[in-house]
Design an enzyme around this catalytic site. Sequence first.
Site, PDB file in Angstrom:
ATOM      1  N   ASN B 385      34.002  36.994  47.556  1.00 30.15           N
ATOM      2  CA  ASN B 385      33.751  36.253  46.101  1.00 30.15           C
ATOM      3  C   ASN B 385      35.727  36.212  46.780  1.00 30.15           C
ATOM      4  OD1 ASN B 385      35.710  35.600  44.497  1.00 30.15           O
ATOM      5  ND2 ASN B 385      34.772  36.340  42.936  1.00 30.15           N
ATOM      6  N   ASP B 386      36.396  36.919  46.690  1.00 29.30           N
ATOM      7  CA  ASP B 386      38.065  36.662  47.276  1.00 29.30           C
ATOM      8  C   ASP B 386      38.338  35.906  48.637  1.00 29.30           C
ATOM      9  OD1 ASP B 386      38.515  37.074  44.488  1.00 29.30           O
ATOM     10  OD2 ASP B 386      38.517  39.306  44.803  1.00 29.30           O
TER      11      ASP B 386
END
Lengths: 96, 465
Positions: B385-386
Amino acid sequence: MTALNPDYVFVFILAAFLGLQLIKKVSPLLHSPLMSLTNAIAAVVIVGAIHITGEEGATPLAKTLGTIAVFCATVNLVSGFMITDRMLKMFKRKEG
Amino acid sequence: MDMFVPFAAIAASALFILSLMWMSHPSTARRGVRAGEAGMAIAIIGALIHHDIVSYDLIVLAMVAGAAVGIPMALLMPMTAIPQRTAISHAFGALAVGLIGAAEYYKHAQPQFAGTFVMGALMFEMILGFLTCTASVVAFAKLQGLLPSKAVVFPGQRIVNGAVALTGIAIAVMLTMDPTQTWLFPIFVAIALLFGVLLVIPIGGADMPTVIALLNSYAGLAASAMGFALGNKLLIVAGALDGASGFILALIMCKAMNRSFANVMFGGFGAVAAGAVSGKDDRVVRSASAEEAALQMENASTVVIIPGYGMAVSQAQHKVSELYQALTKKGVDVKFAIHPVAGRMPGHMNVLLAEANVPYEQLVELDDVNPDMPQTDVALIIGANDTINPAARDDPSSGIAGMPIIEADRARSVFVIKRSMSAGFAGVDNPIYFNANTQMLFGDAKEMVGAIAKELSGGGSGMGH
């Protein structure tokens, strides 16, 4: 041995710089095994643990602490080296 | 016999250095392990034959017991548990360091003591040893899920931590000046242990790679400090090598998150997560099925797979490998893009994919893959995600602004396997999910990848190219 022995600082600095150069060259692929390998190598403190456990005139307290320390360091070095090797065995090239 | 002892230390140091040198590449790395083992064997033999050693019973007993625990631990540990094992292993090593320091302290706790330098080195060694021990146990508990992996933050935390640290240092100085104050010693140990706990509880799960690397470094420095106290150059060398290794890895991790050491250690970053997730969202999310994803990948000429911690959590690496095999068979060029902080320890993804028989030439680093992203047909994001959040690059006000990312959004089409629309660890909004070229594959990573692989290899649609 009441004061700082400059030889030790000398050894430490050289080893630290050598370590920094060597580690920079390690492929990021192998960072996990690298960590378990250096962890196993740091278990060389077992040398100090053996000394306090087995030396002449060791008090019962020293023997107890030393024995636990030998145990901990052994767990660390045995599992550290073995698991590093287990990880490395898995890194394979493309076949053919 | 004693003539051998100094040479044993030199040989062991040299072998440890060779060990790290050979570790640089997968083709020589196993030789590195052999060298490390040989160095360790020589060091232990050197210690055992030293003329000071008069009794062997306890030493042998402890070594046999240690091997009896260590061997099954190494053989049975699943690869997904490698971060936990590393953490607990640091705890063992650091505990050994602390206990040896304690024994040495009691030996010297008399009016004619060994001198302030030796005492000071012992105190330094014990602070690092004991705090690394409890810090590693907490890290282990977080990774194992025994403790919540979220950052634990309370008001005044920094003040409390600072006060505890200062008290510990003050007692260490008092004991260094006058070691006969033995009543202070247990307090000193308790404070060092407590400080280790305080140090790691405010650190969230995704910062674990940095923390583990840092603890690795501390364990090494503690060993070095012990070498100074005992006058043992082998310990100084081995500790310095380990300390340097942990330090470099921690630096790499920090750089990969565009954060400083101080920010990781004292930032309490994960704590923002709760508040930052916005309530309502009218942006459109496109979702797709495994079949559609399979069809598109089959017709692609290049696919880049970007794994994250989610792949490890759902143990999807074997299915990912099946997908890789199936696509390769169809002539698709598949690469894996590995972000340095993907997972819970440095190199975590590489080990998992290697376990699943993905050849290591297919694993590429961030800087090498990004220039190729615009020419990539499909980017498949699995549980990351990040590390793929374009806001880090485009939005200076984002919580992770400036963090180097894998530019998955620049691929022609993007598939994201994700369980739901919740925000990542950092709690930062991720615009990639709403891009026009992004399709979401909602579901468990293992099942979803398995379904795509199945579409490709067996239940294939057989549709034209």
